[in-house]
Design a protein around this motif. Structure first.
Motif, mmCIF file in Angstrom:
data_model
loop_
_atom_site.group_PDB
_atom_site.id
_atom_site.type_symbol
_atom_site.label_atom_id
_atom_site.label_comp_id
_atom_site.label_asym_id
_atom_site.label_seq_id
_atom_site.Cartn_x
_atom_site.Cartn_y
_atom_site.Cartn_z
ATOM 1 N N THR A 22 9.130 -0.853 -2.401
ATOM 2 C CA THR A 22 8.076 -0.158 -3.165
ATOM 3 C C THR A 22 7.499 -1.050 -4.266
ATOM 4 O OG1 THR A 22 9.673 0.885 -4.655
ATOM 5 C CG2 THR A 22 9.018 2.148 -2.727
ATOM 6 N N ALA A 23 8.351 -1.885 -4.855
ATOM 7 C CA ALA A 23 7.845 -2.801 -5.882
ATOM 8 C C ALA A 23 6.841 -3.770 -5.273
ATOM 9 C CB ALA A 23 8.992 -3.563 -6.543
ATOM 10 N N PHE A 24 7.162 -4.298 -4.100
ATOM 11 C CA PHE A 24 6.209 -5.181 -3.416
ATOM 12 C C PHE A 24 4.930 -4.428 -3.083
ATOM 13 C CE2 PHE A 24 9.679 -8.178 -2.841
ATOM 14 C CZ PHE A 24 9.011 -9.378 -2.914
ATOM 15 N N ARG A 25 5.103 -3.241 -2.544
ATOM 16 C CA ARG A 25 3.943 -2.475 -2.104
ATOM 17 C C ARG A 25 3.041 -2.091 -3.274
ATOM 18 N NH1 ARG A 25 5.652 3.177 -0.337
ATOM 19 N NH2 ARG A 25 5.565 3.308 -2.610
ATOM 20 N N ASP A 26 3.655 -1.771 -4.421
ATOM 21 C CA ASP A 26 2.864 -1.252 -5.533
ATOM 22 C C ASP A 26 2.320 -2.340 -6.459
ATOM 23 O OD1 ASP A 26 3.431 1.257 -4.573
ATOM 24 O OD2 ASP A 26 5.094 1.609 -5.957
ATOM 25 N N ALA A 34 5.657 -7.395 1.982
ATOM 26 C CA ALA A 34 6.948 -7.525 2.645
ATOM 27 C C ALA A 34 7.326 -6.206 3.294
ATOM 28 C CB ALA A 34 8.004 -7.933 1.629
ATOM 29 N N GLN A 35 7.702 -6.291 4.553
ATOM 30 C CA GLN A 35 8.182 -5.113 5.276
ATOM 31 C C GLN A 35 9.656 -4.874 4.946
ATOM 32 O OE1 GLN A 35 5.798 -7.106 6.987
ATOM 33 N NE2 GLN A 35 4.488 -5.340 6.596
ATOM 34 N N THR A 36 10.063 -3.625 5.077
ATOM 35 C CA THR A 36 11.490 -3.339 4.854
ATOM 36 C C THR A 36 12.347 -4.159 5.807
ATOM 37 O OG1 THR A 36 11.271 -1.434 6.302
ATOM 38 C CG2 THR A 36 11.311 -1.003 3.942
ATOM 39 N N SER A 37 11.896 -4.280 7.043
ATOM 40 C CA SER A 37 12.716 -5.007 8.022
ATOM 41 C C SER A 37 13.071 -6.404 7.511
ATOM 42 C CB SER A 37 12.000 -5.097 9.365
ATOM 43 O OG SER A 37 10.751 -5.718 9.211
ATOM 44 N N GLN A 38 12.087 -7.041 6.889
ATOM 45 C CA GLN A 38 12.359 -8.390 6.386
ATOM 46 C C GLN A 38 13.219 -8.360 5.131
ATOM 47 O OE1 GLN A 38 8.866 -10.693 5.514
ATOM 48 N NE2 GLN A 38 10.046 -12.574 5.389
ATOM 49 N N ILE A 39 12.980 -7.377 4.283
ATOM 50 C CA ILE A 39 13.742 -7.276 3.036
ATOM 51 C C ILE A 39 15.227 -7.076 3.305
ATOM 52 C CG2 ILE A 39 14.131 -5.778 1.030
ATOM 53 C CD1 ILE A 39 11.022 -5.375 1.005
ATOM 54 N N TYR A 40 15.547 -6.172 4.220
ATOM 55 C CA TYR A 40 16.969 -5.931 4.514
ATOM 56 C C TYR A 40 17.609 -7.175 5.102
ATOM 57 C CZ TYR A 40 16.409 -1.011 3.397
ATOM 58 O OH TYR A 40 16.180 0.157 2.727
ATOM 59 N N ARG A 41 16.865 -7.870 5.932
ATOM 60 C CA ARG A 41 17.423 -9.103 6.506
ATOM 61 C C ARG A 41 17.676 -10.136 5.406
ATOM 62 N NH1 ARG A 41 14.076 -11.996 11.208
ATOM 63 N NH2 ARG A 41 12.671 -12.205 9.437
ATOM 64 N N GLU A 42 16.712 -10.288 4.514
ATOM 65 C CA GLU A 42 16.880 -11.278 3.446
ATOM 66 C C GLU A 42 18.016 -10.894 2.500
ATOM 67 O OE1 GLU A 42 15.720 -14.119 3.428
ATOM 68 O OE2 GLU A 42 13.908 -14.032 4.650
ATOM 69 N N GLU B 86 -9.657 -7.266 12.576
ATOM 70 C CA GLU B 86 -9.581 -6.948 11.166
ATOM 71 C C GLU B 86 -9.988 -8.131 10.316
ATOM 72 O OE1 GLU B 86 -7.846 -3.743 10.610
ATOM 73 O OE2 GLU B 86 -8.742 -3.936 12.610
ATOM 74 N N LEU B 87 -10.535 -7.821 9.191
ATOM 75 C CA LEU B 87 -10.656 -8.790 8.116
ATOM 76 C C LEU B 87 -9.273 -8.932 7.497
ATOM 77 C CD1 LEU B 87 -13.346 -9.880 7.627
ATOM 78 C CD2 LEU B 87 -13.968 -7.606 6.890
ATOM 79 N N SER B 88 -8.779 -10.130 7.301
ATOM 80 C CA SER B 88 -7.550 -10.217 6.523
ATOM 81 C C SER B 88 -7.556 -11.418 5.603
ATOM 82 C CB SER B 88 -6.320 -10.194 7.421
ATOM 83 O OG SER B 88 -6.088 -11.458 7.951
ATOM 84 N N LEU B 89 -7.581 -11.101 4.328
ATOM 85 C CA LEU B 89 -7.524 -12.135 3.309
ATOM 86 C C LEU B 89 -6.123 -12.730 3.300
ATOM 87 C CD1 LEU B 89 -9.304 -10.132 0.501
ATOM 88 C CD2 LEU B 89 -10.274 -11.967 1.853
ATOM 89 N N PRO B 90 -6.016 -13.996 2.930
ATOM 90 C CA PRO B 90 -4.676 -14.599 2.849
ATOM 91 C C PRO B 90 -3.841 -13.763 1.904
ATOM 92 C CG PRO B 90 -6.374 -16.260 2.421
ATOM 93 C CD PRO B 90 -7.066 -14.939 2.527
ATOM 94 N N SER B 91 -2.639 -13.385 2.317
ATOM 95 C CA SER B 91 -1.894 -12.431 1.497
ATOM 96 C C SER B 91 -0.554 -12.985 1.062
ATOM 97 C CB SER B 91 -1.685 -11.146 2.275
ATOM 98 O OG SER B 91 -0.741 -11.381 3.300
#
Lengths: 180, 180
Positions: A22-26, A34-42, B86-91
């Motif tokens: 949520t911190a990444f998303r917000d 960052a997706q949760t899938s990647q976060i849990y793996r990291e 989609e348009l996708s800006l470097p993220s």
DNA sequence: TGGGTCATGTAACCTGTTACATGATTAG
DNA sequence: CTAATCATGTAACAGGTTACATGACCCA
């Protein structure tokens, strides 16, 4: 890189994987998502490196949580990462890759593309206000509230960058209109 | 994405893997950089998809070449890619990720970082002149030289973006100086 | 004789994406 | 009742990076 982002967040406060997401998303979404899938793996990797510690917290009537906190080695690694290393500007821009080959298409199609880009950026600009708001809210929880200037700097860059896209797209449209 | 970049280049002219690499290095490097290792791998994939064709060319006193050219299906795919999506800006911005956590360090260290960033961007800006030069040279080989406007637009974006970093870094320095 | 350019690639690894899977609570 | 939120992850794949390997020619 995501590893260090996670360490940085955990330095502020211990969190669950979900809260990190949520911190990444917000607040960080406009320069890193960052997706949760990647976060849990990291988080698993960070744990085996000894940079974070996991504390399971049983909850009644909810699934259990795993709360992660940063270790002294994690803090050391975070500081090392901040001071080390090359400057590297983002070097992969999908939009420019397309524009580079726009000679394959009609001027009209390309003008429409740039119009769409402007709109997209304008909407994105508004969404930055939300990130700004989140940052202002979090500020209150900081021991040293002046740290938040750095957060604001990132938002400021985000705004300038989007405005830069808008101005550039407009200049491309003008150029194409002139060619008619 | 790299796949389509390769297709786009082959649309201009048939090339070896090595020549594709030099085109990326000389003209597209400021928004995409590609290693030979990746290019050769992608060429194999493109061949199995039937988007490119390989013609081996034996050479005396040099290793053989493989010259790749785009097929009709490859052209179709290129046009599809240009219009679709989609348009996708470097993220993912490594610099902002660090700055976000600059609260961990001293103001002096951070000011030095921004000074370094300015210098780095100024040097990079000069290197764009080289890309501009390459583009002007290639222009002569185009059937439709007005296609080169799109190349110039990408360079123009590159310049604006770098200038944006310089201005932003300066504004961050100013802000940090004021706090002293 | 040593470094740069032309020319080809492989292998291992790291990072990120997409899709899937589960399950309870809470607010509308 | 249904959608969102909290909460956890796995598996497969796609894409990019680093290191390694070879070999000839040409210029200084």
């Amino acid at each position: 890189m995501l590893k260090h982002g996670i360490l940085g967040l955990l330095k502020y406060h211990q969190m669950t994987g979900y809260e990190i997401m949520t911190a990444f998303r917000d607040s960080l979404c406009f320069f890193w998502n960052a997706q949760t899938s990647q976060i849990y793996r990291e988080l698993q990797v960070l744990e085996t490196k000894g940079w974070v510690e996991k504390t399971p917290v049983p909850q009644q009537s909810k699934p259990d949580k795993n709360i992660y906190s940063i270790t002294p080695e994690g803090r050391r690694e975070l500081l090392y990462w901040l001071s080390e290393g090359e400057l590297s500007l983002p070097s992969r821009n999908h939009i420019l890759m397309k524009v580079f080959f726009f000679g394959e298409r009609s001027r009209e199609e390309n003008i429409r593309y740039f119009e769409g880009l402007k709109e997209y950026c304008e909407i994105f600009l508004q969404s930055l206000d939300a990130a700004q708001k989140h940052i202002s809210e979090y500020r209150a929880f900081l021991d040293a509230p002046e740290q938040a200037v750095y957060w604001e700097m990132t938002v400021d860059y985000g705004r300038r960058n989007l405005q830069g896209y808008i101005d550039w797209a407009q200049s491309c449209i003008d150029r194409l209109e002139e060619m008619k």
